[in-house]
Design a protein around this motif. Structure first.
Motif, PDB file in Angstrom:
ATOM      1  N   PHE A 174       0.825  -1.210   0.000  1.00  0.00           N
ATOM      2  CA  PHE A 174       0.000   0.000   0.000  1.00  0.00           C
ATOM      3  C   PHE A 174       0.857   1.258   0.000  1.00  0.00           C
ATOM      4  O   PHE A 174       0.623   2.191  -0.775  1.00  0.00           O
ATOM      5  N   PHE A 175       1.850   1.308   0.894  1.00  0.00           N
ATOM      6  CA  PHE A 175       2.730   2.481   0.962  1.00  0.00           C
ATOM      7  C   PHE A 175       3.409   2.727  -0.383  1.00  0.00           C
ATOM      8  O   PHE A 175       3.477   3.871  -0.865  1.00  0.00           O
ATOM      9  N   ALA A 176       3.930   1.653  -0.977  1.00  0.00           N
ATOM     10  CA  ALA A 176       4.648   1.790  -2.246  1.00  0.00           C
ATOM     11  C   ALA A 176       3.715   2.263  -3.353  1.00  0.00           C
ATOM     12  O   ALA A 176       4.072   3.152  -4.149  1.00  0.00           O
ATOM     13  N   ALA A 177       2.518   1.681  -3.421  1.00  0.00           N
ATOM     14  CA  ALA A 177       1.560   2.072  -4.461  1.00  0.00           C
ATOM     15  C   ALA A 177       1.121   3.514  -4.273  1.00  0.00           C
ATOM     16  O   ALA A 177       0.992   4.273  -5.250  1.00  0.00           O
ATOM     17  N   PHE A 178       0.902   3.901  -3.034  1.00  0.00           N
ATOM     18  CA  PHE A 178       0.466   5.270  -2.760  1.00  0.00           C
ATOM     19  C   PHE A 178       1.537   6.282  -3.171  1.00  0.00           C
ATOM     20  O   PHE A 178       1.255   7.263  -3.873  1.00  0.00           O
ATOM     21  N   ILE A 179       2.766   6.063  -2.737  1.00  0.00           N
ATOM     22  CA  ILE A 179       3.847   7.004  -3.039  1.00  0.00           C
ATOM     23  C   ILE A 179       4.127   7.060  -4.538  1.00  0.00           C
ATOM     24  O   ILE A 179       4.262   8.150  -5.127  1.00  0.00           O
ATOM     25  N   ALA A 180       4.208   5.892  -5.179  1.00  0.00           N
ATOM     26  CA  ALA A 180       4.521   5.860  -6.615  1.00  0.00           C
ATOM     27  C   ALA A 180       3.436   6.559  -7.431  1.00  0.00           C
ATOM     28  O   ALA A 180       3.723   7.377  -8.313  1.00  0.00           O
ATOM     29  N   SER A 181       2.171   6.243  -7.134  1.00  0.00           N
ATOM     30  CA  SER A 181       1.082   6.853  -7.905  1.00  0.00           C
ATOM     31  C   SER A 181       0.915   8.328  -7.564  1.00  0.00           C
ATOM     32  O   SER A 181       0.510   9.127  -8.420  1.00  0.00           O
ATOM     33  N   PHE A 182       1.248   8.719  -6.330  1.00  0.00           N
ATOM     34  CA  PHE A 182       1.163  10.136  -5.955  1.00  0.00           C
ATOM     35  C   PHE A 182       2.195  10.959  -6.728  1.00  0.00           C
ATOM     36  O   PHE A 182       1.890  12.030  -7.265  1.00  0.00           O
ATOM     37  N   ILE A 183       3.422  10.430  -6.788  1.00  0.00           N
ATOM     38  CA  ILE A 183       4.474  11.137  -7.528  1.00  0.00           C
ATOM     39  C   ILE A 183       4.119  11.220  -9.007  1.00  0.00           C
ATOM     40  O   ILE A 183       4.245  12.279  -9.638  1.00  0.00           O
ATOM     41  N   ALA A 184       3.660  10.106  -9.571  1.00  0.00           N
ATOM     42  CA  ALA A 184       3.270  10.119 -10.979  1.00  0.00           C
ATOM     43  C   ALA A 184       2.051  11.009 -11.192  1.00  0.00           C
ATOM     44  O   ALA A 184       1.922  11.664 -12.238  1.00  0.00           O
ATOM     45  N   GLY A 185       1.153  11.050 -10.193  1.00  0.00           N
ATOM     46  CA  GLY A 185      -0.033  11.881 -10.315  1.00  0.00           C
ATOM     47  C   GLY A 185       0.287  13.361 -10.352  1.00  0.00           C
ATOM     48  O   GLY A 185      -0.475  14.154 -10.938  1.00  0.00           O
ATOM     49  N   LEU A 186       1.403  13.749  -9.766  1.00  0.00           N
ATOM     50  CA  LEU A 186       1.807  15.156  -9.830  1.00  0.00           C
ATOM     51  C   LEU A 186       2.069  15.599 -11.269  1.00  0.00           C
ATOM     52  O   LEU A 186       1.897  16.778 -11.598  1.00  0.00           O
TER      53      LEU A 186
END
Length: 255
Positions: A174-186
């Motif tokens: 969950f942590f990895a998916a959240f951080i990765a998608s958050f950065i890409a979402g920027l």
């Protein structure tokens, strides 16, 4: 008689170690059972085994039926290591064809366990390159590929650190998916690249549970229904953790 019993116990402990290493390294249940039988037969023993996702039980029966060994060993959490799987497979054939002794088997197991893993920077770089490659295949441009690379590398780093801190495995995902998608979402928020949504979609692909899902199918096809279902549910739980992480980041970014 005492020496025979001691030898049987030594063989049994070695076989349990082999089985636990195979299962924790990503081998299927069928492959683990076949490999154990091959090594045992090469040493002149007959065995019965019960292999689950969390433990392995082994019973050794000698030809004269006088001496038995029966013991259970816990299996460590999954840490894919195909060097270990292939190395033990070669070892089992050497036991059959070249009549390896128990000392040679243990020496080879020690060698396999001591083999160095890839450096962390190599793993991060190659996984990041895979993420950017998927982004390209999905139609992203150079900027989208760069975003996918950075998001994947940071996401994998976060998962590694969370694992070191002994968080629940699904929380690590969950942590990895959240951080990765958050950065890409920027990149969508600031309109970086022609198709920033491709970077978001591919930033979490490194988390896809390929080994559990593949092994679940092979286990069920081989008749190991219980292990197949456990692995399938484990894969679905990982997929759910990825989805929750992705959904959380999208909610925060208001997409």
């Amino acid at each position: 008689m005492g020496q025979i019993v001691e030898d049987t116990q030594t063989v049994g402990n070695t076989l349990l170690e082999v089985g636990a290493l195979l299962m924790s390294s990503g081998a299927s249940t069928h492959r683990t059972r076949v490999t154990l039988n091959r090594i045992a037969n090469g040493l002149g023993y007959e065995i019965e085994s019960l292999i689950t996702q969390r433990a392995i039980m082994l019973t050794i029966i000698e030809e004269d039926q006088k001496y038995l060994f029966s013991r259970l060993k816990r299996i460590s959490p999954l840490k894919p290591n195909f060097k270990m799987v292939s190395g033990i497979s070669h070892l089992s054939w050497d036991v059959m064809e070249e009549k390896w002794s128990l000392q040679q088997i243990n020496a080879e197991l020690d060698r396999l366990k001591s083999l160095p893993h890839y450096p962390r920077w190599v793993l991060l770089t190659t996984v990041g390159a895979a993420g950017s490659g998927f982004c390209y295949l999905f139609g992203g441009d150079a900027l989208n590929m760069l975003v996918a690379f950075v998001a994947t590398v940071i996401g994998l780093f976060v998962r590694q650190e969370a694992t070191k801190l002994k968080f629940n495995p699904y929380l690590c995902v969950f942590f990895a998916a959240f951080i990765a998608s958050f950065i890409a979402g920027l990149s969508e928020l600031f309109e970086i690249g022609s198709q920033p949504d491709k970077a978001v979609a591919t930033s979490v692909l490194f988390l896809v549970p390929g080994i559990p899902l593949i092994n679940s199918v092979t286990d069920m096809m081989d008749g190991n229904i219980q292990n197949g279902l456990v692995r399938a549910i484990n894969g679905l739980m990982i997929a759910f953790a990825i989805a929750v992480g992705l959904f959380s980041s999208r909610m925060i970014l208001n997409f």
